[in-house]
Design an enzyme around this catalytic site. Structure first.
Site, PDB file in Angstrom:
ATOM      1  N   GLU A  43       0.824  -1.212   0.000  1.00 25.75           N
ATOM      2  CA  GLU A  43       0.000   0.000   0.000  1.00 25.75           C
ATOM      3  C   GLU A  43       0.857   1.259   0.000  1.00 25.75           C
ATOM      4  O   GLU A  43       0.536   2.237  -0.670  1.00 25.75           O
ATOM      5  CB  GLU A  43      -0.957   0.008   1.197  1.00 25.75           C
ATOM      6  CG  GLU A  43      -2.081  -1.015   1.096  1.00 25.75           C
ATOM      7  CD  GLU A  43      -2.976  -0.810  -0.117  1.00 25.75           C
ATOM      8  OE1 GLU A  43      -2.972   0.288  -0.700  1.00 25.75           O
ATOM      9  OE2 GLU A  43      -3.685  -1.758  -0.502  1.00 25.75           O
ATOM     10  N   TYR A 125      -6.167   7.092   3.675  1.00 21.16           N
ATOM     11  CA  TYR A 125      -6.335   5.991   2.728  1.00 21.16           C
ATOM     12  C   TYR A 125      -5.639   4.719   3.215  1.00 21.16           C
ATOM     13  O   TYR A 125      -6.251   3.640   3.297  1.00 21.16           O
ATOM     14  CB  TYR A 125      -5.794   6.348   1.327  1.00 21.16           C
ATOM     15  CG  TYR A 125      -5.594   5.082   0.529  1.00 21.16           C
ATOM     16  CD1 TYR A 125      -6.701   4.428  -0.014  1.00 21.16           C
ATOM     17  CD2 TYR A 125      -4.342   4.479   0.430  1.00 21.16           C
ATOM     18  CE1 TYR A 125      -6.559   3.215  -0.666  1.00 21.16           C
ATOM     19  CE2 TYR A 125      -4.195   3.270  -0.227  1.00 21.16           C
ATOM     20  CZ  TYR A 125      -5.296   2.643  -0.772  1.00 21.16           C
ATOM     21  OH  TYR A 125      -5.152   1.441  -1.385  1.00 21.16           O
ATOM     22  N   ASP A 143      -9.395   6.085  -2.403  1.00 15.77           N
ATOM     23  CA  ASP A 143      -8.244   6.512  -3.194  1.00 15.77           C
ATOM     24  C   ASP A 143      -8.784   7.194  -4.451  1.00 15.77           C
ATOM     25  O   ASP A 143      -9.983   7.439  -4.569  1.00 15.77           O
ATOM     26  CB  ASP A 143      -7.369   5.313  -3.552  1.00 15.77           C
ATOM     27  CG  ASP A 143      -8.007   4.483  -4.637  1.00 15.77           C
ATOM     28  OD1 ASP A 143      -9.240   4.366  -4.632  1.00 15.77           O
ATOM     29  OD2 ASP A 143      -7.296   3.970  -5.514  1.00 15.77           O
TER      30      ASP A 143
END
Length: 349
Positions: A43, A125, A143
DNA sequence: TAACCGTGGTG
DNA sequence: TCACCAAGGTT
């Protein structure tokens, strides 16, 4: 509420079960979550970065540092070098800080969104994504893909950033309690493959029946105009002696922070460089490197030192680096380009 | 809030 | 060709 809106989670998850991309950091739909370390690492790498660009870096990092404890114990210079070329280097500095924070608490990631959000490098996020994907928590993961898909689904035409409130409320509304990690990844896969920014493929979209924006999808979301990028000029300096080149370590803050680099003349986003070389003597022009950063264009002049070099070149933070191992120095792309130019010139001599 | 922070792909 | 864009965070 429109019945078709209520069907969004089920329709999307059904599509995901058949169309999910197979990625090294991802578990197949419905299967147990992967290692939180791998979820977190992917991520962070994927922040503002394409899947294609991340693949090789993810493989390199997980092979070299298989666990968060391994990463926490790594040398800063090794991690920065391994990140070189991926961009947004504050991510690498925060990655190390986060790994060490996790190591300090025994090596286990916290499993709630709020605790994850407090770690360095995890914003709204990433905290939501890790909570949902790695720990099965319900979290509203937003996102750029989700933003675009939701703005189109509900025809939200309030310009960003003000429109984000309505987008978040709508995203919250369609996020299911179960499989919220799969749901988030499904939204991102949909945004990546179907509901794309430039040319959405509405005929292939599993959510078209519920979509209020499908008549003019490219209208959403409404984004503010971009600022023009200024053109800057600067110089980098190649100082070689006995098969080694002088490299600097850039300051932790600011552009390319913490990265190895060629010495330069102080150029930045707001001003041209002053043209001053790091040591007196004879210099020869070696050509130009064009490079575009997020917020400005740079035309970099490369100059080669042609005098003799004494043992100590400068009293700054630097080191002599073997030219034959330059690919291991971890130069960011701008300086890698400049180095390539210098080496091409050497070969011509 | 808005500026700052990389890079490579793409239409 | 070039402006736009991407699984954003920090200050």
């Amino acid at each position: 509420m429109d019945a078709s809106v209520q069907e969004i989670p089920e329709r999307l998850l059904g599509w995901y079960d058949n169309h999910a991309r197979s990625l090294p950091w991802r578990a197949p739909p419905g299967l147990p979550a992967p290692d939180p370390y791998r979820v977190w690492l992917s991520e962070v790498m994927l922040q503002q970065t394409t899947v294609a660009a991340v693949q090789a870096y993810f493989a390199k990092f997980t092979q070299r540092w298989p666990t968060v404890m391994d990463l926490a114990a790594a040398d800063d210079a090794d991690v920065m070098s391994a990140w070189a070329g991926l961009g947004y280097y504050a991510r690498a500095r925060n990655l190390l800080a986060c790994a060490r924070a996790i190591a300090a608490r025994g090596g286990a990631f916290p499993d709630t969104e709020a605790e994850l959000r407090a770690l360095p490098g995890l914003g709204d996020y990433t905290a939501a994504a890790v909570a949902a994907i790695a720990f099965g928590r319900r979290a509203v993961v937003i996102d750029a893909n989700v933003e675009r898909v939701v703005a189109r689904l509900f025809a939200i035409d309030t310009p960003l950033p003000a429109g984000r409130k309505a987008i978040r409320d709508a995203a919250d509304h369609i996020t299911p309690d179960d499989r919220s990690g799969d749901f988030a990844q499904a939204m991102m896969d949909l945004g990546s493959a179907i509901c794309t920014s430039r040319s959405p493929h509405c005929l292939l979209c599993p959510l078209s029946a519920a979509c209020r924006g499908k008549e003019a999808p490219e209208r959403y979301p409404v984004k503010p105009a971009k600022k023009a990028k200024p053109q800057r000029g600067g110089t980098a300096f190649w100082i070689e002696r006995d098969g080694e080149v002088w490299l600097m370590r850039r300051a932790d803050k600011g552009m390319l922070g913490g990265m190895r680099a060629l010495p330069d003349d102080g150029w930045n986003a707001r001003a041209d460089g002053n043209g001053e070389p790091p040591l007196a003597g004879e210099w020869q022009a070696a050509g130009q490197v064009e490079h575009t950063f997020t917020h400005f264009h740079l035309s970099l002049s490369l100059r080669l030192y042609s005098g003799s070099v004494h043992a100590r070149t400068a009293n700054d933070d630097g080191e002599w680096w073997p030219v034959t191992r330059l690919d291991e120095a971890g130069l960011p792309t701008l300086f890698a380009k400049a180095a390539r130019l210098a080496l091409a010139l050497r070969r011509d001599d």
